[in-house]
Design a protein around this motif. Structure first.
Motif, PDB file in Angstrom:
ATOM      1  N   GLY A 106       3.332   4.309   0.390  1.00  0.00           N
ATOM      2  CA  GLY A 106       4.493   4.897  -0.259  1.00  0.00           C
ATOM      3  C   GLY A 106       5.477   5.199   0.543  1.00  0.00           C
ATOM      4  N   LEU A 107       5.786   5.348   1.256  1.00  0.00           N
ATOM      5  CA  LEU A 107       7.182   5.889   2.028  1.00  0.00           C
ATOM      6  C   LEU A 107       7.993   4.538   2.161  1.00  0.00           C
ATOM      7  N   ASP A 108       7.282   3.528   1.735  1.00  0.00           N
ATOM      8  CA  ASP A 108       8.680   2.246   1.805  1.00  0.00           C
ATOM      9  C   ASP A 108       8.290   1.594   0.895  1.00  0.00           C
ATOM     10  N   TYR A 109       7.773   1.931  -0.516  1.00  0.00           N
ATOM     11  CA  TYR A 109       7.973   1.809  -1.311  1.00  0.00           C
ATOM     12  C   TYR A 109       7.723   3.104  -2.724  1.00  0.00           C
ATOM     13  N   PRO A 110       8.949   3.484  -2.458  1.00  0.00           N
ATOM     14  CA  PRO A 110       8.235   5.598  -3.450  1.00  0.00           C
ATOM     15  C   PRO A 110       9.028   5.172  -4.292  1.00  0.00           C
ATOM     16  N   THR A 111       9.447   4.391  -5.024  1.00  0.00           N
ATOM     17  CA  THR A 111       9.606   3.890  -6.279  1.00  0.00           C
ATOM     18  C   THR A 111       8.833   3.119  -7.059  1.00  0.00           C
TER      19      THR A 111
ATOM     20  N   PHE B 153       0.360   0.717  12.999  1.00  0.00           N
ATOM     21  CA  PHE B 153       1.151   1.592  13.674  1.00  0.00           C
ATOM     22  C   PHE B 153       2.347   0.177  14.786  1.00  0.00           C
ATOM     23  N   GLY B 154       2.833   0.181  15.286  1.00  0.00           N
ATOM     24  CA  GLY B 154       3.454  -0.918  16.258  1.00  0.00           C
ATOM     25  C   GLY B 154       5.089  -0.708  15.720  1.00  0.00           C
ATOM     26  N   SER B 155       5.561  -1.649  15.762  1.00  0.00           N
ATOM     27  CA  SER B 155       6.779  -2.479  15.397  1.00  0.00           C
ATOM     28  C   SER B 155       7.267  -2.071  13.832  1.00  0.00           C
ATOM     29  N   ASP B 156       8.668  -1.291  13.791  1.00  0.00           N
ATOM     30  CA  ASP B 156       8.658  -1.634  12.271  1.00  0.00           C
ATOM     31  C   ASP B 156       8.442  -3.504  11.335  1.00  0.00           C
ATOM     32  N   LEU B 157       8.989  -4.687  12.251  1.00  0.00           N
ATOM     33  CA  LEU B 157       9.147  -5.171  11.769  1.00  0.00           C
ATOM     34  C   LEU B 157       7.043  -5.342  11.346  1.00  0.00           C
ATOM     35  N   ARG B 158       6.157  -5.110  12.754  1.00  0.00           N
ATOM     36  CA  ARG B 158       4.970  -5.138  12.280  1.00  0.00           C
ATOM     37  C   ARG B 158       4.001  -4.860  11.405  1.00  0.00           C
ATOM     38  N   VAL B 159       4.655  -3.114  10.907  1.00  0.00           N
ATOM     39  CA  VAL B 159       4.087  -2.490  10.094  1.00  0.00           C
ATOM     40  C   VAL B 159       4.702  -2.927   8.497  1.00  0.00           C
ATOM     41  N   GLY B 160       6.602  -3.172   8.868  1.00  0.00           N
ATOM     42  CA  GLY B 160       6.156  -3.392   7.427  1.00  0.00           C
ATOM     43  C   GLY B 160       6.245  -5.138   6.798  1.00  0.00           C
ATOM     44  N   VAL B 161       5.749  -6.277   7.852  1.00  0.00           N
ATOM     45  CA  VAL B 161       5.013  -7.183   7.483  1.00  0.00           C
ATOM     46  C   VAL B 161       3.524  -6.632   6.465  1.00  0.00           C
TER      47      VAL B 161
ATOM     48  N   ALA C 154       3.153   6.336  15.486  1.00  0.00           N
ATOM     49  CA  ALA C 154       2.530   5.091  16.824  1.00  0.00           C
ATOM     50  C   ALA C 154       3.578   4.174  16.315  1.00  0.00           C
ATOM     51  N   ARG C 155       4.189   3.159  17.511  1.00  0.00           N
ATOM     52  CA  ARG C 155       4.481   2.411  18.243  1.00  0.00           C
ATOM     53  C   ARG C 155       3.612   1.732  18.908  1.00  0.00           C
TER      54      ARG C 155
END
Length: 358
Positions: free
Chosen positions: A194-199, A147-155, A215-216
């Motif tokens: 799975g959601l960030d790299y579905p392929t 959880f957290g910002s899109d940047l934090r979770v994305g990293v 949650a953020r």
């Protein structure tokens, strides 16, 4: 002319000197043993201070496969340790499937390998297991930052994918279909992958995990874990840009006091909502129990006549890995074996959809 020594005195002198030598050797051995024991105690204490609920020795060598250790990430400030188990078999032309297995809070890879018996199952079923380890500097409780910002979770997701790519580059025999599965925070993170790299993923799964992207901040995370928040379907659909998430497996205890069972329902609903509009879905429900193990309810949602979402509700299970090893935190030996159940679903998806490489 000097006095002759009594034979008895000489014998006693030699015996005493031998005894001193033996005593010295015994003392040295005892000291060395004490140092070794002290080192072991210090090592265990050190592991306990590293936020690991059940400090566990590194996995032992396994016949029919090999454990590797490494460290990789996005650079000097974003590195993670990992363990990799590769069974015998496979080749660069026909690589083994690879399962990314993510531990929960207050665990490390050694403890989680023991809980899940990952090596034994991987060897028996013919897949490799990659186990990244969360750094305490990244999260004091060793939770994956789901959880957290899109940047934090994305990293966090990028770091994990960098480890995957590195492991496959180093071991071409494991470049087969890619899966992700995790416990608790690791489960939420597996679904995030799975959601960030579905392929990239053939299928993903969560055991006792919160619904991803729900949650953020810590307050919202607590609400989500209690089943009071759900993911933003529209925002995720926009990010997917027409892509469909990979098939989903959910395992959750109906007596989980930490992450409410409603999270499993929310994740299942999210996956179904992300299907193309008007996509036909059919439900199937069955009950199952084997021997004295906990009973479970299985719900399948079929898309195009094939299981797309599977939810396994384990009756009487709290916040613990179902069928895990005894003597470990977050492990319930009385449940059905979660890793075997997960691989049954993953193998069926792989057989149905073909061996899509990493």
């Amino acid at each position: 002319m000097g006095r002759r020594k009594s034979p008895l005195v000489s014998a006693l002198f030699k015996l005493t000197r031998a005894g001193l030598r033996q005593g010295t050797r015994i003392g040295q051995a005892a000291a060395e043993q004490g140092i070794k024991s002290g080192n072991r105690l210090a090592e265990r204490a050190g592991r306990a201070l590293k936020a690991v609920a059940t400090p566990t020795d590194a996995p032992r060598p396994v016949a029919g496969g090999r454990w590797y250790e490494g460290r990789w990430g996005l650079g000097p400030l974003a590195m993670r340790r990992y363990r990799l188990f590769v069974p015998t078999g496979g080749s660069a032309r026909k690589p083994l499937p690879l399962l990314v297995l993510l531990h929960g809070c207050a665990q490390d890879t050694a403890a989680f390998a023991a809980v899940t018996r990952a090596a034994a199952t991987a060897k028996a079923r013919g897949f490799a297991v990659l186990m990244p380890e969360q750094a305490q500097e990244a999260n004091p409780q060793r939770c994956w930052n789901w959880f957290g910002s899109d940047l934090r979770v994305g990293v966090e997701a990028q770091i994990l994918m960098a480890i995957v790519d590195h492991a496959v580059a180093e071991h071409p025999r494991i470049g087969g279909p890619l899966f992700a599965l995790g416990l608790s925070a690791g489960g939420a993170m597996a679904l995030t992958l799975g959601l960030d790299y579905p392929t990239r993923f053939t299928a993903v799964g969560s055991h006792s995990g919160a619904a991803p992207h729900s949650a953020r901040n810590p307050l919202q995370a607590g609400q989500a874990m209690r089943g009071r928040r759900s993911p933003d379907v529209d925002a995720l659909a926009s990010r997917l840009a027409g892509r469909t998430p990979p098939p989903l497996l959910l395992i959750h205890g109906d007596l989980d006091p930490v992450v409410a069972f409603d999270n499993a329902r929310a994740a299942a609903e999210l996956w179904l909502d992300l299907l193309p509009a008007g996509a036909p879905v059919r439900e199937q429900h069955t009950e199952r129990q084997r021997g004295a193990r906990r009973a479970l309810s299985r719900s399948d949602w079929l898309h195009a006549r094939r299981p797309y979402v599977r939810l396994l509700r384990v009756h009487g299970l709290a916040h613990a890995w179902s069928g895990g090893a005894a003597g470990q935190a977050f492990s319930d030996p009385s449940g059905p074996d979660a890793l075997r159940l997960a691989w049954q679903f993953f193998a069926a998806v792989m057989e149905r959809d073909g061996a899509r490489p990493v």
